[in-house]
Design a protein around this motif. Structure first.
Motif, short mmCIF file in Angstrom:
data_model
loop_
_atom_site.label_atom_id
_atom_site.label_comp_id
_atom_site.label_asym_id
_atom_site.label_seq_id
_atom_site.Cartn_x
_atom_site.Cartn_y
_atom_site.Cartn_z
N LEU A 24 0.85 -1.18 0.00
CA LEU A 24 0.00 0.00 0.00
C LEU A 24 0.89 1.23 0.00
O LEU A 24 1.80 1.34 0.82
N THR A 25 0.62 2.17 -0.91
CA THR A 25 1.46 3.36 -1.02
C THR A 25 0.58 4.60 -1.17
O THR A 25 -0.61 4.51 -1.48
N ALA A 26 1.19 5.75 -0.94
CA ALA A 26 0.51 7.01 -1.20
C ALA A 26 0.33 7.18 -2.71
O ALA A 26 1.11 6.63 -3.50
N ALA A 27 -0.67 7.95 -3.09
CA ALA A 27 -1.02 8.08 -4.51
C ALA A 27 0.13 8.63 -5.35
O ALA A 27 0.27 8.30 -6.53
N ASP A 28 0.97 9.49 -4.76
CA ASP A 28 2.01 10.16 -5.53
C ASP A 28 3.38 9.51 -5.38
O ASP A 28 4.39 10.06 -5.83
N LEU A 75 8.10 -3.16 -6.00
CA LEU A 75 7.99 -4.22 -7.00
C LEU A 75 9.35 -4.82 -7.30
O LEU A 75 9.49 -6.04 -7.48
N ASP A 76 10.39 -3.98 -7.35
CA ASP A 76 11.74 -4.48 -7.59
C ASP A 76 12.23 -5.38 -6.46
O ASP A 76 13.01 -6.31 -6.69
N LEU A 77 11.76 -5.11 -5.23
CA LEU A 77 12.17 -5.91 -4.08
C LEU A 77 11.37 -7.20 -3.95
O LEU A 77 11.64 -8.02 -3.08
N GLY A 78 10.37 -7.38 -4.80
CA GLY A 78 9.65 -8.65 -4.80
C GLY A 78 8.20 -8.59 -4.42
O GLY A 78 7.57 -9.63 -4.20
N ALA A 79 7.59 -7.38 -4.32
CA ALA A 79 6.15 -7.30 -4.07
C ALA A 79 5.40 -7.86 -5.28
O ALA A 79 5.87 -7.76 -6.42
N ASP A 80 4.25 -8.44 -5.04
CA ASP A 80 3.47 -9.05 -6.11
C ASP A 80 2.47 -8.09 -6.73
O ASP A 80 2.08 -8.26 -7.88
N ASP A 81 2.04 -7.10 -5.97
CA ASP A 81 1.03 -6.16 -6.46
C ASP A 81 1.07 -4.93 -5.56
O ASP A 81 1.68 -4.94 -4.49
N TYR A 82 0.44 -3.85 -5.99
CA TYR A 82 0.38 -2.65 -5.17
C TYR A 82 -0.98 -1.98 -5.34
O TYR A 82 -1.68 -2.17 -6.33
N MET A 83 -1.32 -1.17 -4.33
CA MET A 83 -2.50 -0.31 -4.42
C MET A 83 -2.13 1.06 -3.87
O MET A 83 -1.46 1.15 -2.83
N ALA A 84 -2.56 2.09 -4.58
CA ALA A 84 -2.30 3.45 -4.15
C ALA A 84 -3.49 3.97 -3.36
O ALA A 84 -4.64 3.77 -3.75
N LYS A 85 -3.21 4.60 -2.22
CA LYS A 85 -4.27 5.18 -1.39
C LYS A 85 -4.75 6.49 -2.00
O LYS A 85 -3.93 7.25 -2.54
N PRO A 86 -6.04 6.80 -1.89
CA PRO A 86 -7.13 5.95 -1.37
C PRO A 86 -7.55 4.92 -2.41
O PRO A 86 -7.32 5.08 -3.60
#
Length: 239
Positions: free
Chosen positions: A78-82, A91-102
């Motif tokens: 989970l990350t901030a929108a910007d 993602l480079d460190l191996g996360a599979d997916d992301y979502m930007a808040k909100p």
């Protein structure tokens, strides 16, 4: 399925926890990176939802340490929108997916379903076991195209047994996957959940065998149970 949520925003964490619990997941929540790292080092989870802006240890460092231990645990960040740079780093460190808040809870739940399927080995959306069909996306079960009315705990139990068809699943394993930290669940309660699920599956000839003193086994659809001969009590209806 058991999920670790690492989020320091208590309002967001409470909302995510309530929503995911209503969908039948067991949720453990931590509020800083050190607690997340400790939990991931000592416990087993099916998915990590990781805020990158955690105190005490950043989410990126938590993720780096997780992958350094050769863990294949699916991770949704989970990350901030910007914060495009953070997303790229994650993602480079191996996360599979992301979502930007909100974000919309419905979209997060859809991504959670997709990642837990991937963590279980991918494969078809619908698992078939004789006349039983289990829809992993809709989290619904059918016997001969008739929907079964299952509680969240019964659905979780069915998922675990289907993933280990023909293999022994101990009561301790069931507690670990179905329950959250601090939740008191006795062996008797597990027996009740198994008894209720067994009764609902019996109409289709699906059998959950009891291996006395050890646990349970969902017999293969051919009727041959993958348990030690003589150890299975196929008539143990309430245990």
């Amino acid at each position: 399925m058991r999920i670790l949520l690492a989020e320091d925003d208590s309002v967001l964490a409470d909302g995510l926890t309530r929503s995911l619990r209503q969908s039948g997941y067991a949720i453990d929540c931590v509020k800083n990176g050190q607690e997340a790292d400790t939990a991931l080092s000592t416990q087993e989870f099916d998915l990590l939802i990781l805020d990158l802006g955690l105190p005490k240890m950043s989410g990126l460092e938590v993720l780096r340490r997780l992958r350094a231990r050769s863990s294949l645990l699916p991770v949704l960040i989970l990350t901030a929108a910007d914060s495009i740079e953070q997303r790229v780093n994650g993602l480079d460190l191996g996360a599979d997916d992301y979502m930007a808040k909100p974000f919309a809870l419905s979209e997060l739940e859809a991504r959670v379903r997709a990642l837990t399927r991937r963590g279980a080995g991918g494969g078809p959306t619908v698992i078939r076991h004789g006349p039983l069909a289990y829809d992993q996306v809709g989290r619904s079960a059918y016997i001969n195209d008739q929907m079964l009315e299952l509680s969240a705990r019964e659905l979780g139990l069915l998922e675990i047994l289907l993933a280990r068809t023909g293999r022994l699943v101990s009561k301790e394993q069931l507690v670990d996957h179905l329950c959250e930290w601090g939740e008191e669940v006795s062996n008797n309660a597990i027996e009740v959940y198994v008894h209720r699920l067994r009764k609902k599956l019996e109409v289709g000839g699906i059998r959950i065998a009891t291996v006395r003193g050890l646990g349970y086994c969902l017999e293969r659809a051919t009727g041959a149970a993958a348990a030690t001969p003589g150890a299975v009590d196929p008539g143990a209806g309430s245990k």
